[in-house]
Design a protein around this motif. Structure first.
Motif, PDB file in Angstrom:
ATOM      1  N   ALA A   1       0.833  -1.204   0.000  1.00 55.79           N
ATOM      2  CA  ALA A   1       0.000   0.000   0.000  1.00 55.79           C
ATOM      3  C   ALA A   1       0.863   1.247   0.000  1.00 55.79           C
ATOM      4  O   ALA A   1       0.603   2.212  -0.731  1.00 55.79           O
ATOM      5  N   HIS A   2       1.917   1.250   0.818  1.00 55.58           N
ATOM      6  CA  HIS A   2       2.807   2.416   0.885  1.00 55.58           C
ATOM      7  C   HIS A   2       3.545   2.611  -0.436  1.00 55.58           C
ATOM      8  O   HIS A   2       3.686   3.744  -0.914  1.00 55.58           O
ATOM      9  N   SER A   3       3.987   1.516  -1.044  1.00 53.66           N
ATOM     10  CA  SER A   3       4.816   1.632  -2.245  1.00 53.66           C
ATOM     11  C   SER A   3       4.051   2.181  -3.435  1.00 53.66           C
ATOM     12  O   SER A   3       4.626   2.844  -4.302  1.00 53.66           O
ATOM     13  N   ILE A   4       2.756   1.897  -3.512  1.00 57.69           N
ATOM     14  CA  ILE A   4       1.976   2.342  -4.675  1.00 57.69           C
ATOM     15  C   ILE A   4       1.002   3.455  -4.346  1.00 57.69           C
ATOM     16  O   ILE A   4       0.222   3.880  -5.192  1.00 57.69           O
ATOM     17  N   GLY A   5       1.020   3.939  -3.096  1.00 59.30           N
ATOM     18  CA  GLY A   5       0.244   5.115  -2.742  1.00 59.30           C
ATOM     19  C   GLY A   5      -1.239   4.885  -2.564  1.00 59.30           C
ATOM     20  O   GLY A   5      -2.047   5.743  -2.921  1.00 59.30           O
ATOM     21  N   VAL A   6      -1.622   3.708  -2.019  1.00 59.43           N
ATOM     22  CA  VAL A   6      -3.031   3.446  -1.734  1.00 59.43           C
ATOM     23  C   VAL A   6      -3.168   3.048  -0.275  1.00 59.43           C
ATOM     24  O   VAL A   6      -2.176   2.907   0.447  1.00 59.43           O
ATOM     25  N   SER A   7      -4.405   2.850   0.181  1.00 57.01           N
ATOM     26  CA  SER A   7      -4.630   2.471   1.571  1.00 57.01           C
ATOM     27  C   SER A   7      -4.455   0.963   1.753  1.00 57.01           C
ATOM     28  O   SER A   7      -4.686   0.178   0.833  1.00 57.01           O
ATOM     29  N   GLN A   8      -4.078   0.562   2.969  1.00 56.63           N
ATOM     30  CA  GLN A   8      -3.923  -0.860   3.264  1.00 56.63           C
ATOM     31  C   GLN A   8      -5.242  -1.624   3.140  1.00 56.63           C
ATOM     32  O   GLN A   8      -5.270  -2.732   2.591  1.00 56.63           O
ATOM     33  N   PRO A   9      -6.371  -1.042   3.615  1.00 59.01           N
ATOM     34  CA  PRO A   9      -7.643  -1.748   3.413  1.00 59.01           C
ATOM     35  C   PRO A   9      -7.983  -1.982   1.941  1.00 59.01           C
ATOM     36  O   PRO A   9      -8.548  -3.011   1.586  1.00 59.01           O
ATOM     37  N   PHE A  10      -7.642  -1.026   1.090  1.00 54.53           N
ATOM     38  CA  PHE A  10      -7.907  -1.195  -0.339  1.00 54.53           C
ATOM     39  C   PHE A  10      -7.128  -2.387  -0.885  1.00 54.53           C
ATOM     40  O   PHE A  10      -7.665  -3.197  -1.658  1.00 54.53           O
ATOM     41  N   VAL A  11      -5.860  -2.528  -0.477  1.00 57.52           N
ATOM     42  CA  VAL A  11      -5.051  -3.666  -0.919  1.00 57.52           C
ATOM     43  C   VAL A  11      -5.651  -4.970  -0.413  1.00 57.52           C
ATOM     44  O   VAL A  11      -5.820  -5.937  -1.168  1.00 57.52           O
ATOM     45  N   SER A  12      -5.984  -5.019   0.862  1.00 59.86           N
ATOM     46  CA  SER A  12      -6.537  -6.230   1.460  1.00 59.86           C
ATOM     47  C   SER A  12      -7.846  -6.637   0.796  1.00 59.86           C
ATOM     48  O   SER A  12      -8.061  -7.819   0.452  1.00 59.86           O
ATOM     49  N   GLN A  13      -8.730  -5.671   0.580  1.00 66.75           N
ATOM     50  CA  GLN A  13     -10.024  -5.975  -0.044  1.00 66.75           C
ATOM     51  C   GLN A  13      -9.859  -6.437  -1.485  1.00 66.75           C
ATOM     52  O   GLN A  13     -10.593  -7.314  -1.960  1.00 66.75           O
ATOM     53  N   THR A  14      -8.895  -5.848  -2.188  1.00 69.61           N
ATOM     54  CA  THR A  14      -8.657  -6.252  -3.577  1.00 69.61           C
ATOM     55  C   THR A  14      -8.182  -7.691  -3.653  1.00 69.61           C
ATOM     56  O   THR A  14      -8.639  -8.474  -4.506  1.00 69.61           O
ATOM     57  N   ILE A  15      -7.259  -8.085  -2.762  1.00 74.79           N
ATOM     58  CA  ILE A  15      -6.763  -9.463  -2.751  1.00 74.79           C
ATOM     59  C   ILE A  15      -7.891 -10.434  -2.378  1.00 74.79           C
ATOM     60  O   ILE A  15      -8.010 -11.522  -2.956  1.00 74.79           O
ATOM     61  N   GLN A  16      -8.737 -10.042  -1.437  1.00 70.81           N
ATOM     62  CA  GLN A  16      -9.873 -10.897  -1.060  1.00 70.81           C
ATOM     63  C   GLN A  16     -10.815 -11.102  -2.236  1.00 70.81           C
ATOM     64  O   GLN A  16     -11.281 -12.227  -2.484  1.00 70.81           O
ATOM     65  N   ARG A  17     -11.103 -10.032  -2.972  1.00 66.19           N
ATOM     66  CA  ARG A  17     -11.971 -10.159  -4.145  1.00 66.19           C
ATOM     67  C   ARG A  17     -11.332 -11.041  -5.215  1.00 66.19           C
ATOM     68  O   ARG A  17     -12.015 -11.847  -5.865  1.00 66.19           O
ATOM     69  N   LEU A  18     -10.021 -10.882  -5.394  1.00 62.51           N
ATOM     70  CA  LEU A  18      -9.316 -11.682  -6.392  1.00 62.51           C
ATOM     71  C   LEU A  18      -9.392 -13.167  -6.040  1.00 62.51           C
ATOM     72  O   LEU A  18      -9.698 -14.010  -6.898  1.00 62.51           O
ATOM     73  N   GLU A  19      -9.127 -13.514  -4.781  1.00 68.09           N
ATOM     74  CA  GLU A  19      -9.160 -14.915  -4.370  1.00 68.09           C
ATOM     75  C   GLU A  19     -10.576 -15.484  -4.475  1.00 68.09           C
ATOM     76  O   GLU A  19     -10.766 -16.638  -4.869  1.00 68.09           O
ATOM     77  N   ALA A  20     -11.564 -14.655  -4.113  1.00 68.38           N
ATOM     78  CA  ALA A  20     -12.956 -15.114  -4.217  1.00 68.38           C
ATOM     79  C   ALA A  20     -13.334 -15.365  -5.678  1.00 68.38           C
ATOM     80  O   ALA A  20     -14.021 -16.341  -5.998  1.00 68.38           O
ATOM     81  N   ARG A  21     -12.886 -14.486  -6.569  1.00 66.21           N
ATOM     82  CA  ARG A  21     -13.222 -14.645  -7.993  1.00 66.21           C
ATOM     83  C   ARG A  21     -12.557 -15.889  -8.570  1.00 66.21           C
ATOM     84  O   ARG A  21     -13.173 -16.620  -9.364  1.00 66.21           O
ATOM     85  N   LEU A  22     -11.304 -16.141  -8.169  1.00 65.10           N
ATOM     86  CA  LEU A  22     -10.570 -17.289  -8.696  1.00 65.10           C
ATOM     87  C   LEU A  22     -10.952 -18.587  -7.988  1.00 65.10           C
ATOM     88  O   LEU A  22     -10.711 -19.684  -8.520  1.00 65.10           O
ATOM     89  N   GLY A  23     -11.507 -18.463  -6.772  1.00 60.14           N
ATOM     90  CA  GLY A  23     -11.832 -19.655  -6.005  1.00 60.14           C
ATOM     91  C   GLY A  23     -10.603 -20.370  -5.500  1.00 60.14           C
ATOM     92  O   GLY A  23     -10.637 -21.595  -5.264  1.00 60.14           O
ATOM     93  N   SER A  24      -9.515 -19.641  -5.315  1.00 57.56           N
ATOM     94  CA  SER A  24      -8.254 -20.241  -4.861  1.00 57.56           C
ATOM     95  C   SER A  24      -7.563 -19.321  -3.868  1.00 57.56           C
ATOM     96  O   SER A  24      -7.631 -18.089  -3.984  1.00 57.56           O
TER      97      SER A  24
END
Length: 315
Positions: free
Chosen positions: A25-48
């Motif tokens: 989050a710090h390296s790309i200038g976004v919030s930590q919750p945004f990173v966490s939520q994005t990864i959760q959505r990605l895993e849910a979409r892939l089912g893995s």
């Protein structure tokens, strides 16, 4: 239909390379919750499950290893496709979202847009004027113009020009209160101050007898928007420390007077174009940045500026 798959890949790659959600989050200038939520959505979409989380950080699952390689190839393919089809200037096309501080955007960036758009007729620009620091990924910003000192991050940047702020007041205000001889004498003037995230700009640096001095500006009127403060200063309602790109033309026109020029500290910051590391190869982004660098190579407002006393600006 909105498709965030490429964004998810970029976030996932950043997490792996940075070592943690917080560091990514710090390296790309976004919030930590945004990173966490994005990864959760990605895993849910892939089912893995792509990452094993532990108290020490995370490690890739076998599925994560496979997806990381595919994600990197996909990101490279997208950027290569843009580059392949847009090698020649006249053929460069696409949309740019550019975030710029309000005063600098109105005063210096907007007047440059006719020349850029005329030179590149297939490129469109969405100029976002805001004094907020926008997240390049969350807000889908291609290029941000930033003023001041840049925080440490993996974001790429190009320096456009130096940034010098000076203390000024309307001529009528100086006539009523007299010309100050030292920073301490600013106490007899009303001041104009920033609030919110730019409150640090209310600490005005001077050099008196070779020693750094900080004057803390306090005001009955505060704003988080630079143009509002500038207009109040022109109206004679207070002393302000502002960037030279605004101050010098008003001084030359007799509307403002610089205070304490011989004691003004040199501002050790600059104006930058900031962008994500993997966006530098996109032709329209590269062209816009080069256009900005060339446009500000010799800023016109610098020519009128007298030398200031030497001292870094405390933050």
């Amino acid at each position: 239909m909105k498709d965030d798959r490429l964004l998810e890949m970029r976030i996932f790659q950043a997490v792996v390379e940075a070592g943690s959600f917080t560091a990514a989050a710090h390296s790309i200038g976004v919030s930590q919750p945004f990173v966490s939520q994005t990864i959760q959505r990605l895993e849910a979409r892939l089912g893995s499950k792509l990452l094993h989380r532990t108290t020490r950080g995370h490690r890739l699952t076998p599925e994560g290893e496979t997806f990381l390689g595919a994600a990197r190839r996909a990101i490279e393919a997208v950027e290569a496709a843009d580059a392949t089809l847009q090698q020649d200037g006249p053929r460069i096309a696409g949309h740019l979202r550019v975030s710029v501080p309000i005063a600098f955007g109105q005063d210096r960036i907007t007047p440059l847009m006719p020349a850029f758009l005329s030179r590149h007729p297939h490129v469109s620009v969405e100029l976002r004027l805001t004094d907020d620091i926008e997240n390049l990924i969350e807000d889908r910003i291609d290029i941000a113009i930033r003023m001041g000192r840049l925080p440490d991050s993996s974001l790429m940047h190009r320096r456009l020009c130096g940034l010098q702020r000076i203390v000024v007041a309307a001529a009528g205000l100086v006539a009523r209160h007299g010309m100050p001889a030292s920073p301490a004498e600013l106490d007899r003037f009303p001041c104009l101050a920033w609030d919110g995230s730019r409150e640090h700009l209310n600490r005005w640096p001077f050099v008196v007898d070779g020693e750094p001095v900080i004057y803390r500006a306090r005001s009955r009127f505060q704003s988080n928007q630079g143009m509002s403060l500038y207009q109040m200063c022109l109206a004679g309602f207070g002393v302000m420390r502002m960037a030279e790109h605004l101050a010098r033309p008003a001084i030359d026109a007799g509307r403002l007077v610089q205070l304490l020029p011989e004691q003004t500290a040199t501002d050790a910051s600059a104006i930058y174009a900031v962008f994500l590391p993997d966006r530098s190869i996109v032709p329209r982004i590269r062209l816009f940045i080069e256009f900005m660098v060339e446009s500000f190579r010799s800023p016109r407002w610098h020519a009128a500026a007298p030398p200031a006393a030497g001292a870094d600006q405390p933050r």
